[in-house]
Design a protein around this motif. Structure first.
Motif, mmCIF file in Angstrom:
data_model
loop_
_atom_site.group_PDB
_atom_site.id
_atom_site.type_symbol
_atom_site.label_atom_id
_atom_site.label_comp_id
_atom_site.label_asym_id
_atom_site.label_seq_id
_atom_site.Cartn_x
_atom_site.Cartn_y
_atom_site.Cartn_z
ATOM 1 N N ASP A 199 0.816 -1.215 0.000
ATOM 2 C CA ASP A 199 0.000 0.000 0.000
ATOM 3 C C ASP A 199 0.848 1.263 0.000
ATOM 4 O O ASP A 199 0.400 2.322 -0.426
ATOM 5 N N PHE A 200 2.048 1.150 0.539
ATOM 6 C CA PHE A 200 3.009 2.246 0.414
ATOM 7 C C PHE A 200 4.410 1.685 0.571
ATOM 8 O O PHE A 200 4.583 0.554 1.050
ATOM 9 N N VAL A 201 5.370 2.485 0.130
ATOM 10 C CA VAL A 201 6.773 2.080 0.177
ATOM 11 C C VAL A 201 7.442 2.873 1.289
ATOM 12 O O VAL A 201 7.146 4.058 1.476
ATOM 13 N N MET A 202 8.306 2.222 2.041
ATOM 14 C CA MET A 202 8.935 2.921 3.163
ATOM 15 C C MET A 202 10.454 2.755 3.131
ATOM 16 O O MET A 202 10.970 1.722 2.698
ATOM 17 N N GLY A 203 11.150 3.788 3.606
ATOM 18 C CA GLY A 203 12.606 3.746 3.672
ATOM 19 C C GLY A 203 13.118 5.025 4.297
ATOM 20 O O GLY A 203 12.339 5.812 4.848
ATOM 21 N N PRO A 204 14.413 5.260 4.208
ATOM 22 C CA PRO A 204 14.957 6.514 4.741
ATOM 23 C C PRO A 204 14.606 7.678 3.816
ATOM 24 O O PRO A 204 14.342 7.480 2.638
ATOM 25 N N THR A 205 14.618 8.895 4.359
ATOM 26 C CA THR A 205 14.425 10.077 3.519
ATOM 27 C C THR A 205 15.747 10.485 2.898
ATOM 28 O O THR A 205 15.819 10.841 1.724
ATOM 29 N N GLY A 260 4.885 11.830 -1.127
ATOM 30 C CA GLY A 260 5.867 11.297 -0.175
ATOM 31 C C GLY A 260 5.866 12.135 1.084
ATOM 32 O O GLY A 260 5.691 13.352 1.025
ATOM 33 N N ILE A 261 6.046 11.465 2.222
ATOM 34 C CA ILE A 261 6.088 12.193 3.497
ATOM 35 C C ILE A 261 7.353 11.808 4.237
ATOM 36 O O ILE A 261 7.809 10.660 4.140
ATOM 37 N N MET A 283 7.797 7.772 3.616
ATOM 38 C CA MET A 283 6.782 6.872 3.084
ATOM 39 C C MET A 283 6.312 7.436 1.754
ATOM 40 O O MET A 283 6.089 8.629 1.626
ATOM 41 N N ILE A 284 6.176 6.548 0.785
ATOM 42 C CA ILE A 284 5.833 6.935 -0.579
ATOM 43 C C ILE A 284 4.531 6.225 -0.954
ATOM 44 O O ILE A 284 4.412 5.015 -0.762
ATOM 45 N N GLY A 285 3.579 6.978 -1.477
ATOM 46 C CA GLY A 285 2.261 6.392 -1.730
ATOM 47 C C GLY A 285 1.885 6.326 -3.194
ATOM 48 O O GLY A 285 2.596 6.829 -4.067
ATOM 49 N N ARG A 286 0.742 5.718 -3.429
ATOM 50 C CA ARG A 286 0.170 5.689 -4.775
ATOM 51 C C ARG A 286 -0.235 7.102 -5.178
ATOM 52 O O ARG A 286 -0.430 7.956 -4.318
ATOM 53 N N PRO A 287 -0.407 7.333 -6.482
ATOM 54 C CA PRO A 287 -0.894 8.660 -6.884
ATOM 55 C C PRO A 287 -2.188 8.999 -6.129
ATOM 56 O O PRO A 287 -3.103 8.173 -6.049
ATOM 57 N N PHE A 288 -2.228 10.171 -5.559
ATOM 58 C CA PHE A 288 -3.362 10.668 -4.774
ATOM 59 C C PHE A 288 -3.660 9.784 -3.560
ATOM 60 O O PHE A 288 -4.772 9.775 -3.047
ATOM 61 N N GLY A 289 -2.637 9.077 -3.086
ATOM 62 C CA GLY A 289 -2.787 8.220 -1.906
ATOM 63 C C GLY A 289 -2.313 8.901 -0.625
ATOM 64 O O GLY A 289 -1.807 8.232 0.293
ATOM 65 N N GLU A 290 -2.460 10.215 -0.536
ATOM 66 C CA GLU A 290 -1.999 10.946 0.650
ATOM 67 C C GLU A 290 -2.641 10.426 1.936
ATOM 68 O O GLU A 290 -2.009 10.422 2.999
ATOM 69 N N THR A 293 -3.454 7.409 2.874
ATOM 70 C CA THR A 293 -2.753 6.229 3.405
ATOM 71 C C THR A 293 -1.438 6.645 4.067
ATOM 72 O O THR A 293 -1.086 6.152 5.147
ATOM 73 N N LEU A 294 -0.723 7.551 3.410
ATOM 74 C CA LEU A 294 0.550 8.021 3.983
ATOM 75 C C LEU A 294 0.323 8.696 5.330
ATOM 76 O O LEU A 294 1.071 8.466 6.289
ATOM 77 N N LEU A 295 -0.689 9.551 5.389
ATOM 78 C CA LEU A 295 -0.953 10.286 6.631
ATOM 79 C C LEU A 295 -1.371 9.324 7.743
ATOM 80 O O LEU A 295 -0.942 9.460 8.888
ATOM 81 N N ARG A 296 -2.185 8.353 7.381
ATOM 82 C CA ARG A 296 -2.623 7.358 8.368
ATOM 83 C C ARG A 296 -1.421 6.598 8.936
ATOM 84 O O ARG A 296 -1.272 6.457 10.161
ATOM 85 N N ALA A 297 -0.547 6.133 8.030
ATOM 86 C CA ALA A 297 0.615 5.354 8.470
ATOM 87 C C ALA A 297 1.575 6.221 9.286
ATOM 88 O O ALA A 297 2.065 5.810 10.344
#
Lengths: 489, 100
Positions: free
Chosen positions: A399-405, A440-441, A458-465, A467-471
């Protein structure tokens, strides 16, 4: 509660102002006093709009008194990056070429924030034309990292990030072409979100690379990021690339749990390029998600290594076209010695653009020039599609990709200015997100042994803000990680 | 051996309307050479069947009604001009000949 007003979040300020518990004037005065106290050390603000801010605050207070809705950002003190057009003050892009530019109009986001009751405290520093990752390329002043005044705040929205981290404002506007919101947020220990390309109107954002640029907020926490996006997002007839999609109430996405979410960890983000301490922090964050009931999924973004080359071809090409408008005719610096029209162009640009801007104009002109267009620009556009496809494929599994900034924490002034390529390489984790037009956040995930913040992206799908905010919100609430106060010393 | 020469830098500077001193040219030969060499890694990829991504949003024809909206007052449009006469932007002479 005796928390000073300048320490409060945007949501706390908004609620207190709307309920009449505190006046917008008191909030504004507290922040102006805070700026007077700490900004001589931090140097985040480039312009302070005391009279205008107090007038805006008085207008908000009058509305509250009359029982008129003062708006969803009522009383929230905001710092604005130097490349956002405002009728108030100057819009310099931290460049000599625009040192006296006064915009005859407000950017769409400025109009929206004003209508929502936000208070503009002034403008904040950046790398010249947003070209840089340390804010050292500003012609205005040297902004310091509040966590260590010998270190850079990141960039290009370094003033925005430093101002938030030093509690000089509750929200700051940044812009992100290759990481310019997320990387300084990571280096200064605050929250920064780059929305999906098209989410926020770019009308009134001075263009750097038009297919990559996006405006976004830097805030003290995730809830404030959600609150800010509610006002910033939405279709704008003045920006044909703004997306015609409904804007949700982003604060409703903050459910406090991540159960069932699939977190993708790209193996290409955990290589030797990643500093050991940063890796440790990100791995600890992965555990937080695992404990929270999220599913951890290994994914692959095979073209990651090609992102920097692709990015620096596309962004310099677009920049060279965008910056050709600074011709000394309608606005901007004109060399006093120019005797012909051609001299006016050449002398004005040559004298008033700084070395990094000149370097990027040169690279961009080269990759677009006859004989090299196919080899560089067209090739980069093709690889850009491959990079986007990497993410499309990954989002089939997560649902989203995660890693370092950022692969490294903040560094000392001058450490990377001598070698431009080395500075570019530090953008490795953020630039793919712009190339793929994704949201991305960056949120803080701890301090290094030397007391510098680390950022989790965290990097999300297009217009998937949402999900990013929730995570990000769930991580912030359950990780137990708080950075505390920066020493500002 | 740099990917580009001083002559290349001079040619591109001409296209970009930039005037560079010798030191700046030398530096750009080195820096652009390094950066372009780094960019050459894209040639490792076979992209013969890949459509170039020319737009960030794949949209076509954003239309609006053809109605006249208020525009910037002349005074404000001119207020940032380095030289103007209240009606026009003024630039150095373009055509040869006597001023009259």
């Amino acid at each position: 509660m005796t928390t000073p007003l300048y320490k409060k979040t945007a949501r706390e300020i908004r609620d207190a102002v709307r309920s009449g518990a505190v006046t917008a004037t008191a909030v504004t005065e507290a922040h102006l006093a805070r700026i007077a106290e700490v900004d001589p050390k931090v140097d985040a603000f480039t312009q302070i709009w005391t009279d205008e801010a107090l007038a805006q605050a008085a207008a908000v207070d009058a509305k509250v008194k009359q029982g008129v809705d003062p708006g969803p950002m009522a009383g929230v003190p905001v710092g604005v990056k130097e490349l956002i057009c405002t009728r108030t003050g100057k819009t310099t892009c931290a460049s000599k070429i625009l040192e006296n530019f006064r915009s005859p109009y407000d950017a769409t986001i400025i109009k929206k924030l004003d209508a929502a009751g936000a208070i503009f405290l002034g403008k904040v520093n950046m790398d010249e034309f947003a070209m840089g990752s340390s804010t050292e390329r500003s012609t205005l002043k040297t902004t310091k990292n509040p966590w260590n005044l010998k270190c850079v705040p990141g960039g290009s929205s370094g003033g925005s990030a430093a101002a938030i981290s030093a509690d000089e404002c509750a929200m700051a506007i940044g812009s992100d072409t290759g990481g310019s919101i997320r990387q300084p947020a990571a280096l200064c220990g605050c929250v920064g979100i780059k929305p999906t390309y098209g989410r926020v109107s770019r009308y009134g954002l001075v263009a750097f690379a038009s297919s990559l640029d996006q405006i976004g907020p830097l805030t003290k926490n995730v809830e404030d990021a959600a609150l800010s996006l509610n006002t910033l997002c939405g279709r704008d007839p003045l920006d044909a690339t703004s997306a015609d999609l409904p804007v949700p109430d982003f604060t409703k996405a903050l459910t406090g749990d991540v159960k069932g979410l699939r977190v993708g960890l790209p193996k290409e983000y955990f290589t030797e390029a990643l500093n050991a301490e940063m890796r440790e922090k990100v791995e600890a964050a992965v555990d937080v998600f695992r404990r929270g009931g999220a599913e951890i999924v290994p994914v692959s973004l095979p073209h990651t290594d090609y992102a920097i080359a692709t990015y620096y071809i596309i962004c310099t090409a677009e920049a060279s076209a965008n910056l050709a408008r600074f011709d000394g005719v309608r606005y901007g610096y004109r060399h006093p010695g120019a005797k012909t029209v051609e001299e006016m162009y050449v002398l004005s640009k040559s004298e008033a653009f700084g070395p990094e801007v000149r370097r990027r104009i040169m690279l961009g002109t080269y990759v677009l020039s006859s004989g090299y267009y196919d080899a560089y620009y067209l090739k980069a556009q093709k690889v850009r599609r491959l990079i986007k496809k990497d993410f499309d494929d990954a989002f089939e599994q997560c649902d989203f990709v995660m890693g370092p900034t950022s692969p490294i924490p903040s560094f000392e002034f001058g450490a990377k200015t001598e070698n431009p390529l080395e500075m570019y390489l530090a953008d490795i984790y953020t630039i793919s997100v712009n190339l793929a037009t994704l949201p991305g956040i960056s949120i803080p995930c701890g301090l290094t042994a030397s007391g510098l913040p680390a950022g989790l992206q965290m990097i999300g799908r297009p217009f998937g803000e949402e999900t990013l905010l929730r995570a990000a919100h769930c991580y912030e609430q359950t990780s137990g990680i708080t950075l505390g106060e920066p020493p500002i010393a | 051996m740099s990917k580009i020469t001083k002559q290349d830098v001079e040619y591109v500077a001409g296209l970009a309307q930039l005037r560079l001193d010798d030191a700046a040219k030398e530096r750009l030969v080195r820096e652009m050479g390094d950066i372009l060499a780094y960019m050459d890694q894209l040639n490792e990829l076979d992209t013969s069947n890949v459509e170039p991504m020319m737009h960030a949003m794949e949209m076509t024809n954003v239309f609006r009604q053809d109605v006249v909206e208020p525009s910037l007052p002349r005074e404000e449009a001119l207020m940032n001009a380095p030289v103007h006469d209240g009606e026009y932007f003024i630039v150095p002479r373009i055509l040869e000949g006597d001023a009259s």
